[in-house]
Design a protein around this motif. Sequence first.
Motif, PDB file in Angstrom:
ATOM      1  N   ARG A   1      30.812  56.520  42.944  1.00  0.00           N
ATOM      2  CA  ARG A   1      33.132  55.683  44.725  1.00  0.00           C
ATOM      3  C   ARG A   1      31.920  56.267  45.423  1.00  0.00           C
TER       4      ARG A   1
ATOM      5  N   ASP B   1      35.757  40.889  37.147  1.00  0.00           N
ATOM      6  CA  ASP B   1      36.723  42.254  37.361  1.00  0.00           C
ATOM      7  C   ASP B   1      35.485  42.835  36.277  1.00  0.00           C
ATOM      8  N   ARG B   2      35.486  44.518  37.232  1.00  0.00           N
ATOM      9  CA  ARG B   2      34.318  45.213  36.988  1.00  0.00           C
ATOM     10  C   ARG B   2      35.123  46.040  36.099  1.00  0.00           C
ATOM     11  N   GLU B   3      36.155  47.099  36.481  1.00  0.00           N
ATOM     12  CA  GLU B   3      36.883  47.452  35.407  1.00  0.00           C
ATOM     13  C   GLU B   3      36.964  47.197  34.514  1.00  0.00           C
ATOM     14  N   THR B   4      37.662  45.926  34.575  1.00  0.00           N
ATOM     15  CA  THR B   4      38.263  45.060  32.705  1.00  0.00           C
ATOM     16  C   THR B   4      37.137  45.093  32.692  1.00  0.00           C
TER      17      THR B   4
ATOM     18  N   LYS C   1      34.364  46.524  32.133  1.00  0.00           N
ATOM     19  CA  LYS C   1      34.188  48.187  31.601  1.00  0.00           C
ATOM     20  C   LYS C   1      35.054  48.703  30.599  1.00  0.00           C
TER      21      LYS C   1
END
Length: 287
Positions: free
Chosen positions: A87, A163-166, A168
Amino acid sequence: MIEWLTEPWQLAFMQRAFAVALISAVVCVVVGAFVVLRGMAFIGDAVAHAVFPGVAVGFVLHANLSLTGAAAGIITAVAIALISQTRRLNEDTVIGIFWAGSFGLGIVIVSTQDAYTGDLTSFLFGQILALGDGDVIAVAVVGAVLVALTFLLRRQLIAVSLDRETAKASGLPVLVLDMVLYAMVTAAIVVALQAVGNVLVLALLVTPAATARMGTERLGTMTAVACVLAAFGSIAGLYISYHYNLAAGGMIVLVLTGMFLLAWLAAPKHGLLWKRRSKEAAAPAAQ
């Protein structure tokens, strides 16, 4: 007019050129659609430059330039995917570092040689008019594998792109999918290198998909339209290069760029002229 259209098809080398141009166009569009969807066009340029040191090594060792270039591109793509997970640095920063570093390494390796050869020059700028039957078969096989893999993974790739976070949180292996996408981009670039060369390959990967993106929001529709545009642009570029004795790879890219500019001006809803007309029509209503 009919003779203008049919004459190139009577020549074996032009038939091979048309075949490779069409295959390269479709493969680059299918993979490039996800590149455009993720807004990561820079990765295409980075991988294209990452291929260069592999090509330089192959040139020095008298090995197959496509294989050594593909190996270097995949190694760099995996490194970008791994380092981008931190990050502390965003993806564009990591890509920029490898973009410059890879090309610099390639230049250093090439500089150790006394002279350049036609093989290296053709790899940089394309050699679509000098391909053999074996090249066409190799491009077709690799292209078919890439298209099939993209079709099998399309839902996962779409989820990660949007949506990478979703993705993941839902349990998708985001890092693995990133590596797969980068590897697919590398393979698509190696396929297209013979058509337009290392310098211009980004245009074939990104421009048709970006052009189609101007007119639709749906990935399936965008991919289909982009395939048609890429195929038309490749064939038209080859025709123009043949009849006017111009560089084939460069002409293909110019035709694709011209189509993008037309879409940017006149595409429904999103084109400049359409938006201006909509504002003019809305002005009297507002008064």
